[in-house]
Structure formats: structure tokens, C-alpha cells
Design an enzyme around this catalytic site. Structure first.
Site, PDB file in Angstrom:
ATOM      1  N   LEU A 560     -17.612 -27.929   6.782  1.00 49.37           N
ATOM      2  CA  LEU A 560     -16.823 -28.994   7.429  1.00 49.37           C
ATOM      3  C   LEU A 560     -16.573 -30.175   6.503  1.00 49.37           C
ATOM      4  O   LEU A 560     -15.565 -30.855   6.590  1.00 49.37           O
ATOM      5  CB  LEU A 560     -17.551 -29.509   8.685  1.00 49.37           C
ATOM      6  CG  LEU A 560     -17.639 -28.555   9.871  1.00 49.37           C
ATOM      7  CD1 LEU A 560     -18.521 -29.142  10.954  1.00 49.37           C
ATOM      8  CD2 LEU A 560     -16.246 -28.274  10.434  1.00 49.37           C
ATOM      9  N   GLY A 561     -17.518 -30.411   5.659  1.00 53.10           N
ATOM     10  CA  GLY A 561     -17.355 -31.561   4.759  1.00 53.10           C
ATOM     11  C   GLY A 561     -18.616 -31.771   3.951  1.00 53.10           C
ATOM     12  O   GLY A 561     -19.559 -30.974   4.013  1.00 53.10           O
ATOM     13  N   GLY A 563     -21.316 -34.948   2.634  1.00 47.61           N
ATOM     14  CA  GLY A 563     -21.683 -36.360   2.757  1.00 47.61           C
ATOM     15  C   GLY A 563     -22.754 -36.735   1.760  1.00 47.61           C
ATOM     16  O   GLY A 563     -22.986 -36.029   0.779  1.00 47.61           O
ATOM     17  N   PHE A 565     -25.926 -36.725   1.981  1.00 49.17           N
ATOM     18  CA  PHE A 565     -27.123 -35.893   1.857  1.00 49.17           C
ATOM     19  C   PHE A 565     -26.826 -34.468   1.388  1.00 49.17           C
ATOM     20  O   PHE A 565     -27.691 -33.771   0.927  1.00 49.17           O
ATOM     21  CB  PHE A 565     -27.836 -35.821   3.204  1.00 49.17           C
ATOM     22  CG  PHE A 565     -28.353 -37.162   3.637  1.00 49.17           C
ATOM     23  CD1 PHE A 565     -29.362 -37.780   2.909  1.00 49.17           C
ATOM     24  CD2 PHE A 565     -27.857 -37.806   4.748  1.00 49.17           C
ATOM     25  CE1 PHE A 565     -29.854 -39.017   3.295  1.00 49.17           C
ATOM     26  CE2 PHE A 565     -28.346 -39.027   5.143  1.00 49.17           C
ATOM     27  CZ  PHE A 565     -29.339 -39.645   4.411  1.00 49.17           C
ATOM     28  N   GLY A 566     -25.601 -34.072   1.599  1.00 53.20           N
ATOM     29  CA  GLY A 566     -25.261 -32.704   1.218  1.00 53.20           C
ATOM     30  C   GLY A 566     -24.129 -32.196   2.094  1.00 53.20           C
ATOM     31  O   GLY A 566     -23.391 -32.987   2.697  1.00 53.20           O
ATOM     32  N   GLU A 567     -24.047 -30.869   2.198  1.00 58.56           N
ATOM     33  CA  GLU A 567     -22.908 -30.281   2.924  1.00 58.56           C
ATOM     34  C   GLU A 567     -23.134 -30.286   4.431  1.00 58.56           C
ATOM     35  O   GLU A 567     -24.271 -30.260   4.914  1.00 58.56           O
ATOM     36  CB  GLU A 567     -22.695 -28.850   2.443  1.00 58.56           C
ATOM     37  CG  GLU A 567     -22.213 -28.821   1.000  1.00 58.56           C
ATOM     38  CD  GLU A 567     -21.848 -27.430   0.515  1.00 58.56           C
ATOM     39  OE1 GLU A 567     -22.173 -26.441   1.203  1.00 58.56           O
ATOM     40  OE2 GLU A 567     -21.235 -27.354  -0.572  1.00 58.56           O
ATOM     41  N   VAL A 568     -22.016 -30.301   5.150  1.00 58.09           N
ATOM     42  CA  VAL A 568     -22.064 -30.171   6.607  1.00 58.09           C
ATOM     43  C   VAL A 568     -21.351 -28.864   6.940  1.00 58.09           C
ATOM     44  O   VAL A 568     -20.208 -28.653   6.507  1.00 58.09           O
ATOM     45  CB  VAL A 568     -21.368 -31.360   7.304  1.00 58.09           C
ATOM     46  CG1 VAL A 568     -21.459 -31.207   8.823  1.00 58.09           C
ATOM     47  CG2 VAL A 568     -21.998 -32.680   6.876  1.00 58.09           C
ATOM     48  N   ASP A 703     -22.930 -49.728   9.169  1.00 59.26           N
ATOM     49  CA  ASP A 703     -21.890 -49.033   8.402  1.00 59.26           C
ATOM     50  C   ASP A 703     -20.812 -48.502   9.340  1.00 59.26           C
ATOM     51  O   ASP A 703     -20.336 -47.372   9.194  1.00 59.26           O
ATOM     52  CB  ASP A 703     -22.527 -47.897   7.595  1.00 59.26           C
ATOM     53  CG  ASP A 703     -21.592 -47.395   6.496  1.00 59.26           C
ATOM     54  OD1 ASP A 703     -20.568 -48.063   6.244  1.00 59.26           O
ATOM     55  OD2 ASP A 703     -21.886 -46.343   5.908  1.00 59.26           O
TER      56      ASP A 703
HETATM   57  P1  AMP Z   1     -21.505 -36.828   6.814  1.00 61.24           P
HETATM   58  O1  AMP Z   1     -22.485 -36.193   5.971  1.00 61.24           O
HETATM   59  O2  AMP Z   1     -22.014 -37.150   8.166  1.00 61.24           O
HETATM   60  O3  AMP Z   1     -20.856 -37.974   6.164  1.00 61.24           O
HETATM   61  O4  AMP Z   1     -20.318 -35.756   7.063  1.00 61.24           O
HETATM   62  C1  AMP Z   1     -19.397 -35.328   6.089  1.00 61.24           C
HETATM   63  C2  AMP Z   1     -18.150 -34.814   6.777  1.00 61.24           C
HETATM   64  O5  AMP Z   1     -18.461 -33.679   7.552  1.00 61.24           O
HETATM   65  C3  AMP Z   1     -17.517 -35.797   7.764  1.00 61.24           C
HETATM   66  O6  AMP Z   1     -16.597 -36.631   7.134  1.00 61.24           O
HETATM   67  C4  AMP Z   1     -16.822 -34.899   8.755  1.00 61.24           C
HETATM   68  O7  AMP Z   1     -15.525 -34.551   8.313  1.00 61.24           O
HETATM   69  C5  AMP Z   1     -17.704 -33.681   8.746  1.00 61.24           C
HETATM   70  N1  AMP Z   1     -18.652 -33.721   9.881  1.00 61.24           N
HETATM   71  C6  AMP Z   1     -19.864 -34.289   9.906  1.00 61.24           C
HETATM   72  N2  AMP Z   1     -20.439 -34.147  11.109  1.00 61.24           N
HETATM   73  C7  AMP Z   1     -19.568 -33.465  11.854  1.00 61.24           C
HETATM   74  C8  AMP Z   1     -19.572 -33.012  13.224  1.00 61.24           C
HETATM   75  N3  AMP Z   1     -20.624 -33.225  14.022  1.00 61.24           N
HETATM   76  N4  AMP Z   1     -18.500 -32.362  13.676  1.00 61.24           N
HETATM   77  C9  AMP Z   1     -17.448 -32.146  12.872  1.00 61.24           C
HETATM   78  N5  AMP Z   1     -17.378 -32.534  11.614  1.00 61.24           N
HETATM   79  C10 AMP Z   1     -18.420 -33.189  11.098  1.00 61.24           C
END
Ligand code: AMP
Length: 847
Positions: A560-561, A563, A565-568, A703
Site C-alpha cells: 500500500l505504501g 512510511g 518504519f517500513g512498508e505497509v 503531526d
Molecule cells: P505510514 O507508514 O502510516 O505513513 O503509511 C504509508 C502509506 O501507506 C500511507 O501514505 C498510505 O498510503 C498507506 N497506508 C497506511 N495505512 C493504511 C491503511 N490503514 N489503509 C490504507 N492505506 C494505508
């Protein structure tokens, strides 16, 4: 401070520059409003050819004024070929006028009349009127395009006058109204005209040099009579007379010059007429001395004085020392020895083939621009005042000017130093005040480390607002002090690695570092239970309100993305409904796998990142609100550490809005996906609701931004991300030393400068988030400012001298919503609204 210095330096430069090239009137400085807007010009001195009504009489023609019906308006429509109408100002004495300003009739939005163009006529005696022309001979001045903007026009050449008329000009039949101002200074020379032989043309081998008086405003037939011109325009010629200060001027423009051969008597006679009888102390003649071209200053001058109507029998004679060493143009000062006169005729004797003058000024009685005056009554014999010979002697009055300038410079420098010192003292006082203020508010707060999320364990305590005191040093603004978030940030880095609690005793209440507060249930009254060693406790499951989910039941679907800490990952979670045991309702049948988002800690994460990750889990596990992303489970018994959250189908709000357009024609044409204004408000109100919940728990997010809100089905919004940075939006954070980052564009001034994070600073960030939403996240906040400028702007918020820049009202944003944003950015944190209020206001905005 830099601005201040720049202005001062500019002032000094102007002073020195003009000091070097001008004598008394300095056109660069002589630009003071003469009293239309300031009221020094009396109503009875403002008249007009006609007036539309009593409320649009001449006296209402003052720039900036909104009295009466808002301006002077003539009785009839102004026709292109009819130049009868005028607004006249009597300045009561001669003035040197360098600039004019005009404005139309606005009258608080009712009026819409203005002059597209105008001409100026002026008079020194009230009877002979002269039409002003620019240096190219054009009379018409382009003026206003609307009824409210002030249009300023330089008068090149300037005029010397007591009476000035503004005459509106139009290119079609038009109702015209005007408000005006004149800018300049008093004309202390008192000279009303000089009569002189017409300037001649010099033929150099390479070019003709025109030494006529091209801006003379009197009659020019065989000689020049009853006018003033280049000899009084305040511009001194250069050493090389073929060059000019005036842009685009022809060769010899600055000088009026005569050839010895045309004057059989060997002199040029100039008669000077004055406004009244004056006691003359000196005359200064700016002469060219380019002797290599046979141009020299005069070798002798003989002056005759007329008091009343009689010419004195004995003239005054002065012979300057001829200078063949220095080709510089110079002022030659002639001591007029306190002669009383209302006219002076001087015969200037040629020193060479040519004599070129660019300025002639007179110093008389009270009209002295410099400070010393000879005793007025005793008339000394014609004093042979030596010509300024720069290699040998220094002219007395020039010395005075020089000393005057130096004294002025010293004064200005002293003033600058005083201002700098004063500002420093003032800053210190403000710092102290801020510290005191901060201390007052810290009565029941925690000393918090650098995690993005903080908690006040004493919600029922004294503190009016939850506060997290960041690990940043308190940095106070102004000058170089507050440009060092690197100091803040590096110290935040070290603070993160500290594992022991900082305990501060204030008002008898112990305060602990947030990282050490683990048992939230342990907060009762003023007692705070703190358990150190976060990681240990988390792993023992003691303070985590979610359970370990069997990792093998997760099936990877897609990424999904990524961040901090790492991948989601998007995963299917088998048996999730049973695992949640009806604590969370999924909108899919019980026997189907649930889609979840799994955030994983990257394998190479260091101890700090691991701690931060666990802290985020700890915090999220306790948050249960429809507008906060829900933590469903964790996998922390083995690596990689994972947090399982509900899946939000539309990703983060920033990306979501970037992909959409506002409803309207444009979107229709481009077939783009749209979001209605009401849905924007709906989303904003959900963020406000989530924040209302957080603030009720005394949590400070630190934030809040669109990038940290997630979008589900039907514009559902949930606040997420309690970590600080993420690669995708790294541009939104202020990076220093390649490591720590701060979302400075979303941060309140006190968060940046004082390291103070509260619900009120979350409110500030909410205002910025709202601004992003209304802009469809198409622009970064303060996109036109660099990070350093954003921090400087923060200093302006602190100083509160109305120089701070606010984010502008987005095109889509109604006034009422912009007012809400502005309320979020109030300087005084206590005056910012509560999330409850904002939530209510946003609900009301939705149709
Ligand atoms: P984060 O590590 O929380 O910054 O997430 C990185 C990216 O993953 C975000 O910008 C979203 O696009 C995607 N993402 C994180 N959490 C979710 C979630 N619960 N549902 C859908 N996409 C998510």
C-alpha cells in the site's frame, strides 16, 4: 533587523550620493506629501473649476480621504476635447514638486469614477500658468485604472510652483472624480525665474552637443525670460558633459552652455528674480571644468543687486582661482555678503571658449539649508570667496555640508546601534515573558521526549490544556537564534535515545517523560504512575490493549505504501472477526477473510525506531473512535514487528484529494473525479471529531496533516500515523543534518520556537490541514517560502508586529471557513478555538 539595516544603508547611500551631486534641493529626498492627505493644506486652499455637488467639492479631493462623497467631482462629464475642469491647490509658498499621486472615488464601494489621464498646470504667481511637460515634451500623464488604487507619477522634470492644477483628461465622454496629493518640499531658494541667453550647440568632431535649456518653462525667443529650467531642476551634470544622468537624453542634456565667441563683452548675463526681498549669503554655480575640451568655470562674476525697484550702484565682484588640474565639475560658491535684494543680475566671465552650468542655487536669510548664517545687518565688503579648487582648498560651505552629512551619518549609526541594543533587550524581555508563560502552563504537564504523540497523564489537574514539552531546547526567536532548529533537532535525537525518566516537580506534582508513562489507567487525581522501560512492558503485553495476532493467518495481497518504519501491506486476515470478538464490526460476512493494512518495522531498524514503533502501538491500542484508525492486532512476539490496522480503501487524504478536482466546468471538461464542497466539509468535520476525541484524552498528535489522515469508503476519514516522517512527503518536513525532521509548515509558532506542543498547537495544524483540503492538496503550505523563510515567518508570529504572513484564502473557501482557519492561527494559543467548537462549526457548514 536586516530590513532595517538595508533601509538605513539605502538612506545613507542616497544621502551620500545626492550629497555629492546636488546642492540644496535633493530630488531624491524631496518627496514628502505636501498636505492633501495629511490635512496641512487647508480646505480654503483647495478649489476647483466646478463641482458636481456640495459633497463632491474640491475639499474632498484629498488622497486617502473618504469624507463627503469620497472625492472631488466636476459638475459635468469630462469630454475628450474639453479641458475646462481642474482641481487647484494653493501651497501658499513656492515648492519643489517631484511626485504626484491620484486616486478615484471609491466611497466604500459605491463610487467608480476616476481619471484615466490628466494634465498638470502650475503657476508661481497665480497669474501666469504653465503646462507641465515631461522631458520628451508630453503633457498627458497616464493615471488611474480603478477607483481605489493610488497611482504615483514622478514629475520629470520636477516643477517649482505655488499653485498646481490637476486637469482630468479622457479619451471618451466620462464622469471623472479625483483625489490627489503633491509630493516635494519647500523651495527655499525663492527664485521665481532666471533670464539668460539661449544655450548653444557645441560641435565636437564626433557629435553635436546640445547645450540649450530643454526644460525651461518661460518664453524662449532670442533669450530665455520668466522661467525656470535645468539650472534649477536639482540635477547636477557629470564631469563628462556629453553624458547625462537622465535616461535616453541627448548629448549635453544636463548643461546650459555658451560660447565665448557669441558674447563680444566676454560674459554671459543672467538675471535672477525672487519671490520677495531676501538677505543673500551665497550663490552656488555648478560648472563644468573639462578644460581639455576648452570648457572652464567662469573666471570672474560681477553681480548687481536690486532691492525694491532700484539697482545698487556698487556691484559685487568675485574671481575664483582657475583650475587646470582637475577636470571635475564643481560647485563654485560666491559669497553674496548679505546683500538685500529681490533680483540679482550676474555677469559670468568666460574662463575659456565655453562655459557650461548645470545648477545655480541661492542661500538667503532664513532660507538657508545649512546651519550657519552671517550676522544679517553688518554688510561686509564683497568677500572674495575662493573658488573650490579640490586640489588646494576646500570651499567653506561645502565643508559645512560635509560636516553636516558626517554628523547625520553618525546620528544614524548611533540610532542603528541603539535600535539593535533596544531590540535585543526587548527580545530578552519577551523571552523571559514567554518562559514565564510557558512555565505557568506547565503545571501539570510532562517532560516529553521526541515521539510524535504525547500524553498528559493528569487530565484533571491544573493545566488548562494538554501539553507535551518536546525534547527540543527552548529556542527563542529573532536573528540567528531561531534559525537553528538543527540544535533542536540534534538534541531531539539524543533525547530519543535516553531511556531514563526526567522528573520535574512543579506545584507538588511529579512529571515524567512521556516515554516512561505506560499505565494510563494509573492516573488518578494528581497521582501519576510511571513505569519505565517501555519495550519490556510492551513485549510482556502488560500495557498493550490489543492482542498478538497469529502471523501465519495473514496473506499478503499488495503493497500500500511506505512510511517511516517500513512498508505497509494490504493483507487478508483469516479469522479476524473472531479474533476481535465483536469489539470491532466489519462490514463483510463472518466467514470471509478481512482485508487489513499491516505496517511492518523494517528489518534494519535500529533500537530507537523499534521503540518508536512500539510506542505507536501502545498509543494506538488505546484509541477507539470512529475517526481514529483502529489498531486490530499486533505481531510483536517475533520479527518483523507488525501492527495490523483497519484497511482504508482510498489511501491517505493527501493523495486522495490530489487525484480529485473541485466540482465545476473544468472538471466536467477534463472528466476528472470530483469532490463536492459539502464532502470536503464532511471530511474536515470528521478530522475535527477525531481530534476532539484525542484532545478529550489529553493527547497531542503533533503531526496532523492530510498526509496523516486516511480515507475509507464514502469519504470516511480516520486520523492515523502517530509517527513523524515518511519518505513520500519528505518535502513537507524540515530536514537537518540528514536525520531528524520537523513538519514546520504545519507547526504553530510556539512549537517551532518554544518546543511547546499542545492541543492548541494541534489546532494550528488543523487550520493548515483545512487549508490543504480546500486547496485539494494541490499546493504545499507556504509554497512560495523556503524552509528558512517559514521559520522566519514564525518569528514574525512571535513578534506580532503585523508582519507575519498567513496562508491565503483558498479560491474555494468561503469567508466563514477562512475565518475558522485564521482563528486556528491566532498568536495566543488560549484564543484558538477548541475542537468541539470547530467540529460544530464544520457540521453547520454542511448543507
Ligand atoms: P505510514 O507508514 O502510516 O505513513 O503509511 C504509508 C502509506 O501507506 C500511507 O501514505 C498510505 O498510503 C498507506 N497506508 C497506511 N495505512 C493504511 C491503511 N490503514 N489503509 C490504507 N492505506 C494505508
Amino acid at each position: 533587523m536586516n530590513h532595517l539595516l538595508n533601509v538605513q544603508l539605502l538612506l545613507l547611500t542616497i544621502l551620500l550620493q545626492y550629497g555629492a551631486v546636488t546642492s540644496q534641493v535633493n530630488p531624491g529626498v524631496c518627496r514628502y506629501p505636501l498636505g492633501m492627505s495629511g490635512g496641512q493644506i487647508q480646505d480654503e486652499d483647495i478649489s476647483a473649476s466646478s463641482q458636481w455637488s456640495e459633497s463632491t467639492a474640491a475639499r474632498y479631493g484629498r488622497l486617502h480621504f473618504e469624507e463627503g462623497d469620497g472625492a472631488w467631482c466636476p459638475e459635468i462629464t469630462v469630454e475628450p476635447d474639453n479641458l475646462k475642469e481642474f482641481l487647484q491647490i494653493d501651497l501658499r509658498s513656492l515648492h519643489f514638486i517631484t511626485l504626484v499621486g491620484t486616486q478615484g472615488r471609491h466611497a466604500g464601494g459605491i463610487g467608480n469614477e476616476f481619471a484615466q489621464m490628466y494634465k498638470i498646470k502650475y503657476s508661481r504667481d497665480g497669474s501666469r500658468w504653465i503646462s507641465w511637460r515631461n522631458r520628451q515634451g508630453k503633457q498627458v500623464i497616464e493615471a488611474n485604472r480603478n477607483a481605489y488604487d493610488i497611482v504615483l507619477k514622478d514629475l520629470e522634470p520636477p516643477i517649482i510652483a505655488r499653485f498646481v492644477r490637476f486637469m482630468p483628461v479622457t479619451d471618451h465622454s466620462m464622469n471623472v472624480c479625483m483625489r490627489v496629493e503633491l509630493y516635494g518640499c519647500e523651495w527655499l531658494d525663492g527664485l521665481v525665474s532666471y533670464n539668460a541667453p539661449v544655450g548653444e550647440q557645441m560641435k565636437l568632431s564626433d557629435q553635436p552637443v546640445y547645450l540649450n535649456d530643454s526644460v525651461y518653462d518661460g518664453a524662449i525667443i532670442h533669450s530665455m525670460t520668466e522661467g525656470l529650467g535645468q539650472l534649477t531642476d536639482g540635477v547636477c551634470g557629470q564631469d563628462e558633459f556629453t553624458k547625462s544622468h537622465v535616461y535616453d537624453a541627448w548629448s549635453g542634456y544636463d548643461y546650459v552652455g555658451w560660447n565665448n565667441e557669441s558674447f563680444p563683452d566676454g560674459f554671459v548675463e543672467i538675471m535672477f528674480e525672487f519671490d520677495r526681498t531676501r538677505n543673500f549669503t551665497s550663490m552656488k554655480v555648478h560648472c563644468n571644468n573639462l578644460y581639455s575640451r576648452h570648457v572652464k568655470a567662469f573666471r570672474q562674476v560681477v553681480c548687481f543687486f536690486r532691492s525694491d525697484s532700484d539697482w545698487e550702484a556698487a556691484p559685487l565682484t568675485f574671481s575664483p582661482v582657475m583650475d587646470e588640474k582637475n577636470p571635475s565639475a564643481r560647485f563654485v560658491t560666491v559669497n553674496l555678503a548679505n546683500h538685500m535684494a529681490n533680483a540679482i543680475t550676474c555677469q559670468f566671465y568666460f574662463g575659456d571658449a565655453w562655459m557650461l552650468f548645470s545648477e545655480i542655487t541661492f542661500q538667503s536669510d532664513t532660507a538657508m539649508y545649512n546651519t550657519t548664517l552671517a550676522p544679517p545687518k553688518t554688510r561686509s565688503p564683497p568677500n572674495i570667496q575662493q573658488e573650490e579648487d579640490p586640489t588646494h582648498k576646500i570651499d567653506d560651505s561645502n565643508t559645512r555640508i560635509l560636516i553636516g552629512c558626517l554628523v547625520a551619518i553618525i546620528f544614524i549609526l548611533v540610532a542603528i546601534i541603539v535600535i539593535i541594543l533596544w531590540r535585543q533587550v526587548w527580545q530578552k524581555m519577551l523571552e523571559k515573558a514567554s518562559r514565564r508563560m510557558l512555565d505557568d502552563e506547565l503545571t501539570a504537564s510532562l517532560s516529553i521526549q521526541s515521539e510524535p504523540f504525547s500524553y498528559n497523564p493528569n487530565p484533571s489537574g491544573e493545566s488548562s490544556e494538554p501539553e507535551s514539552n518536546s525534547a527540543y531546547e527552548h529556542i527563542f526567536p529573532l536573528g540567528p537564534d531561531y534559525q537553528e532548529p538543527s540544535r533542536l533537532i540534534s538534541s531531539s535525537g539524543t533525547a530519543t535515545s535516553k531511556s531514563t525518566a526526567t522528573t520535574v516537580i512543579q506545584d507538588g506534582v511529579p512529571h515524567y517523560a512521556e516515554a516512561d508513562i505506560v499505565n494510563l489507567q494509573g492516573v488518578t487525581g494528581s497521582n501519576t504512575y510511571a513505569i519505565p522501560a517501555v519495550t519490556m512492558d510492551l513485549l510482556s503485553g502488560k500495557d498493550v490493549a490489543v492482542e498478538e495476532f497469529p502471523r501465519q493467518l495473514l496473506t499478503f495481497k499488495e503493497k500500500l505504501g511506505e512510511g517511516q518504519f517500513g512498508e505497509v501491506h494490504l493483507c487478508e486476515a483469516e479469522g479476524m472477526q473472531e479474533f476481535m470478538n465483536e469489539e470491532f464490526l466489519f462490514d463483510i460476512p463472518v466467514d470471509q477473510p478481512v482485508l487489513v493494512a499491516v505496517k511492518m518495522l523494517r528489518s534494519d531498524a535500529n533500537k530507537n525506531a523499534r521503540n518508536d514503533f512500539l510506542k505507536e502501538i501502545k498509543i494506538m491500542s488505546r484509541l477507539k473512535d470512529p475517526n481514529i484508525v483502529r489498531l486490530l492486532g499486533v505481531c510483536i512476539y517475533s520479527n518483523p514487528l507488525c501492527m495490523i490496522t483497519e484497511y482504508m480503501e482510498n489511501g491517505d487524504l493527501n493523495q486522495f484529494l490530489s487525484r480529485h478536482e473541485p466540482e465545476g466546468q473544468l472538471a466536467l471538461l477534463s472528466n476528472a473525479a470530483t469532490v463536492s464542497f459539502s464532502n470536503l466539509c464532511h471530511m474536515a468535520s470528521q478530522i475535527a471529531s477525531g481530534m476532539k476525541y484525542l484532545s478529550s484524552l489529553n493527547f497531542v498528535h503533533r503531526d496532523l496533516a492530510t498526509r496523516n489522515c486516511l480515507v475509507g469508503k464514502k469519504y470516511t476519514i480516520k486520523i492515523a500515523d502517530f509517527g513523524m516522517s515518511r519518505n513520500l512527503y519528505s518535502g513537507d518536513y524540515y530536514r537537518i543534518q540528514g536525520r531528524a525532521v520537523l513538519p514546520i509548515r504545519w507547526m504553530s509558532w510556539e512549537s517551532i520556537l518554544l518546543g511547546k506542543f499542545t492541543t492548541a498547537s494541534d489546532m494550528w495544524a488543523f487550520g493548515v490541514t483545512l487549508w490543504e483540503i480546500l486547496n485539494f492538496c494541490k499546493e504545499q503550505p507556504y509554497s512560495q517560502l523556503t524552509d528558512e523563510q517559514v521559520i522566519e515567518n514564525t518569528g514574525e508570529f512571535f513578534r506580532d508586529q503585523k508582519r507575519q504572513i498567513y496562508l491565503p484564502q483558498p479560491v474555494l473557501c468561503p469567508d466563514s471557513l477562512y475565518k475558522i482557519m485564521l482563528s486556528c492561527w491566532r498568536r495566543n494559543a488560549k484564543e484558538r478555538p477548541a475542537f468541539q467548537e470547530i467540529h460544530r462549526a464544520l457540521l453547520e457548514l454542511q448543507p
